[in-house]
Every structure is written in C-alpha cells, then in structure tokens.
Scaffold this active site. Structure first.
Site, PDB file in Angstrom:
ATOM      1  N   THR A   1       2.138 -22.101  20.472  1.00  0.00           N
ATOM      2  CA  THR A   1       0.836 -21.756  21.009  1.00  0.00           C
ATOM      3  C   THR A   1       0.078 -20.533  20.204  1.00  0.00           C
ATOM      4  OG1 THR A   1      -0.270 -20.522  22.929  1.00  0.00           O
ATOM      5  CG2 THR A   1       1.866 -19.885  22.468  1.00  0.00           C
ATOM      6  N   GLN A   2      -1.471 -20.712  19.973  1.00  0.00           N
ATOM      7  CA  GLN A   2      -2.240 -19.785  19.483  1.00  0.00           C
ATOM      8  C   GLN A   2      -2.456 -18.601  20.141  1.00  0.00           C
ATOM      9  OE1 GLN A   2      -6.024 -21.655  18.707  1.00  0.00           O
ATOM     10  NE2 GLN A   2      -4.953 -23.459  17.752  1.00  0.00           N
ATOM     11  N   CYS A   3      -1.988 -18.495  21.490  1.00  0.00           N
ATOM     12  CA  CYS A   3      -2.148 -17.454  22.211  1.00  0.00           C
ATOM     13  C   CYS A   3      -1.092 -16.304  21.725  1.00  0.00           C
ATOM     14  CB  CYS A   3      -1.730 -17.519  23.776  1.00  0.00           C
ATOM     15  SG  CYS A   3      -2.688 -18.614  24.475  1.00  0.00           S
TER      16      CYS A   3
ATOM     17  N   SER B   1       0.823 -10.125  -0.153  1.00  0.00           N
ATOM     18  CA  SER B   1       0.137 -11.309  -0.020  1.00  0.00           C
ATOM     19  C   SER B   1       0.639 -12.365  -1.099  1.00  0.00           C
ATOM     20  CB  SER B   1      -1.488 -11.139  -0.489  1.00  0.00           C
ATOM     21  OG  SER B   1      -1.911 -10.306   0.630  1.00  0.00           O
TER      22      SER B   1
ATOM     23  N   ASP C   1       1.992  -6.938  -4.059  1.00  0.00           N
ATOM     24  CA  ASP C   1       1.165  -6.800  -2.939  1.00  0.00           C
ATOM     25  C   ASP C   1       1.704  -8.078  -2.146  1.00  0.00           C
ATOM     26  OD1 ASP C   1      -2.069  -6.203  -1.936  1.00  0.00           O
ATOM     27  OD2 ASP C   1      -0.919  -7.772  -1.152  1.00  0.00           O
TER      28      ASP C   1
ATOM     29  N   THR D   1       4.040  -9.167  14.834  1.00  0.00           N
ATOM     30  CA  THR D   1       2.864  -9.707  14.519  1.00  0.00           C
ATOM     31  C   THR D   1       1.797  -8.626  13.872  1.00  0.00           C
ATOM     32  OG1 THR D   1       2.126 -11.999  15.180  1.00  0.00           O
ATOM     33  CG2 THR D   1       0.834 -10.182  15.972  1.00  0.00           C
TER      34      THR D   1
ATOM     35  N   THR E   1       0.960  -1.326   0.121  1.00  0.00           N
ATOM     36  CA  THR E   1      -0.092  -0.122  -0.118  1.00  0.00           C
ATOM     37  C   THR E   1       0.871   1.364   0.119  1.00  0.00           C
ATOM     38  OG1 THR E   1      -1.898  -1.093   1.223  1.00  0.00           O
ATOM     39  CG2 THR E   1      -1.511   1.250   1.214  1.00  0.00           C
TER      40      THR E   1
ATOM     41  N   THR F   1       1.914  -4.504   4.403  1.00  0.00           N
ATOM     42  CA  THR F   1       2.065  -4.799   5.776  1.00  0.00           C
ATOM     43  C   THR F   1       1.539  -6.185   6.032  1.00  0.00           C
ATOM     44  OG1 THR F   1      -0.399  -4.257   5.940  1.00  0.00           O
ATOM     45  CG2 THR F   1       1.619  -2.372   6.407  1.00  0.00           C
ATOM     46  N   ASP F   2       0.962  -6.779   5.078  1.00  0.00           N
ATOM     47  CA  ASP F   2       0.081  -8.121   5.288  1.00  0.00           C
ATOM     48  C   ASP F   2       1.163  -9.295   5.845  1.00  0.00           C
ATOM     49  OD1 ASP F   2      -2.163  -7.019   4.742  1.00  0.00           O
ATOM     50  OD2 ASP F   2      -2.645  -7.877   2.881  1.00  0.00           O
TER      51      ASP F   2
END
Ligand code: ASP
Length: 335
Positions: free
Chosen positions: A270-272, A58, A56, A160, A13, A88-89
């Site tokens: 972990t997903q946390c 992605s 992009d 993240t 972007t 940023t993605d």
C-alpha cells in the site's frame, strides 16, 4: 574486558566537519573523538573503518550493501555491536536490505546519521552518534538492524524517512519504537526480534531485476507495459491504493496477468503510510488475488523492494519466493 563497537562510516551529511578555512568536508574517522571529545571517556572501545569510497546515500547500491555486509561478517566475532554512519536519504533502504542479508543476527547493527553536519554547532549528529554507540555497546542486547535517530530506536525494516527538514526525520508507522532515549534509554524488550538460532549467515547476492510500479489516477497502459516488459524483470512491487486496491480496467488486469504468466512476481504494497493490505476486501483488489498477486501486508516500500531483491537473489524457485514473501522473516510484517 570492555565491550567494543565497530563504527562503519559510509558517508552522508553527518560526516562533514569544518576544516581550518571553515569549509565543510568529510571528517577522518580516527578524529571522531575530536568532533565529540567526551567519546574518549565512554566505558567501551570504539574502533572505526570506512567504505572504499565515501558516498552521499543517494548513490547507495547493491554493491555497497554487500561491502557493508562483508565488513560486518569479517568483524562479527571481534565486536559486541556495530554502528553504521549513513546518509539519511536511503538509510531506511539500507537498514531493510541489511536486515535480510544478515540472517540470525545476534548483535546490534545500528544505523544513524544527521540532518546537519557534525561540524555545525546545532548538529543533531552528536546525540545520534552517542545514542547509537551506547545501544550498540550492548548494555541491553537488541540483535537487530535498527535506526537510531532523534531519541528513538526503530526497527530498520519498519522505518521510513519522513522529513527532509526536521531532526525528527524517521518514523515507523506500523511498529512501535524499540527504545526511546531520555535521561535514560528505555528499551521495549518485548518488541525485539530475536534470531531463531546462533547460526549467523550473511547473504550478499541480491537480485536487481525488480521494479516499483506506483499507481496514480490517470496512469497509462504505455507506462504500465513499459515497466512490466522490462527485460529480465523478475519481481514488481505494486505501490497500490488503500488496503491494496488497483484499477479494475481490463487493460490493467490483462497486463498484470500476462506478467504473472511470464513468471514475474507481483507484490501488493500500500501507498498508505500505515495500515495493511487486504486483497479481496474490495472489488478493486479481487482480480489481483485471482491473478496471484502476493499481499505485502503492512510492509514499507523500502522493506518490500529489498525483500524481493533478497529472496530472488537467494532462491530460484519462484514458489519458494512467493511463500517467503508472505512470512515475517525479520519482523518486517505483521501477518
Ligand atoms: N543527501 C544526504 C545523504 O543521504 C542527506 C543526509 O545525509 O542527510 O547522504
């Protein structure tokens, strides 16, 4: 002689400015000082280059990571630091991958981008580029791959993307910012990761035979087996619950055990968003430890998958890979 920064434009972007018709289109890098006129007066030289094709983020892939790493390798001696303009993605994935690919990095490589194109009045791109350039120009040397976004400098492999809307789009839940920009940029030098020696090396071959198995209540054996039986698979990040927990059902443990027996490395992450994996703390992770699943400690998913790609690309000895997964190579985990 003035310091010099190389700005590498990959797309995203940030690279959009309005043409004469008012249409947003990717800017030409040599016109960056038209978009930000005050850049003409900075006390360091800014050179720029761009990828063969602007993307992009992605569409980011291993080939493009190698292209970026190759540019940094070729230009390493000529510059005091590097800024990578990136969508940023997948910026946190690229920052993580580059952190492993660039071993004993002695200069800053700062990734930045924006939520609004540079050509829009309210764009966050100007502040992000100017901050990233100042950090890369090395008033203080932060010899890491980092992300500068909305006034914070984060270690790249701890970052993240947390928002698709806010200017404050990144976070680093398990490690404090390396610097914060206010009127001055205030650096947390004690948090910086310094290379072991000055033998800078670039590792461009990553192994793509990896997968992420995200657990959720109701996951079926069909899905788990289809992932674990992917042809040529060599490593799997298990995106687990809480402190590294997973279902205890027989079919699930059997599937993991068989994969481990086929030599597939299983990596428990972990997903946390914050906190760490503790295999064996609960009965729901005890079997994982027995099978030989490797703890990801407090690593991010982005750093985990790229660390697997890097280690499997570099070492054919699986024991070596398992050993190094447990070590902090670039400050990506707290052991
Ligand atoms: N889709 C864009 C990209 O990642 C979003 C952005 O740049 O913020 O390239």
């Amino acid at each position: 002689m003035n310091n010099a920064v190389l700005m590498i434009y990959t797309g995203g972007t940030i690279g959009m400015v309005q043409n004469e018709q008012g249409v947003l289109q990717p800017f030409k890098l040599d016109r960056i000082s038209d978009a930000i006129p005050l850049l003409k007066n900075v006390p360091y030289r800014i050179d720029s280059c761009q990828l063969e094709s602007i993307i992009d983020s992605s569409d980011m892939c291993v080939r493009v990571w190698s292209e970026i790493a190759q540019i940094i390798e070729n230009e390493y001696d000529k510059y005091d630091g590097f800024v990578v303009l990136h969508g940023t993605d997948t910026m946190a994935y690229t920052a993580s991958a580059l952190s492993f690919m660039l071993e004993n990095l002695g200069k800053p490589v700062v990734l930045t981008g924006s939520q609004l194109p540079l050509g829009m009045l309210r764009s966050d791109g100007r502040g992000n580029i100017v901050g990233a350039l100042e950090i890369a120009s090395q008033r203080v040397n932060i010899p890491e791959v980092s992300i500068f976004f909305e006034d914070k400098l984060y270690r790249g492999n701890r970052s993240t993307k947390i928002s698709a809307q806010n200017f404050d789009a990144f976070a680093s839940f398990n490690y404090p910012p390396l610097a914060t920009a206010g009127i001055d940029i205030s650096y947390n030098k004690h948090l910086v990761f310094y290379p072991e020696c000055d033998d800078f090396q670039v590792h461009k071959s990553l192994n793509e035979n990896v997968a992420i198995l995200t657990l959720f209540p109701g996951i079926t054996s069909k899905l788990v087996n289809s992932i674990l039986e992917t042809p040529d698979l060599e490593g799997v990040v298990i995106s687990s619950y809480g402190s590294g927990n997973a279902p205890t059902e027989g079919w699930f443990i059997d599937a993991l055990q068989k994969a481990a027996e086929r030599g597939i490395i299983l990596y428990d992450v972990t997903q946390c968003k914050s906190g760490t994996v503790r295999i064996g703390q609960y009965a729901t992770s005890y079997d994982l430890g027995r099978i030989g699943v490797v703890s990801g400690y407090d690593i991010t998913i982005e750093a985990a998958i790229t660390k697997l790609m890097y280690l499997l690309g570099r070492y054919s000895d699986k024991e070596q890979v398992r050993k190094m997964l447990k070590q902090s190579l670039r400050g990506e985990i707290t052991v």
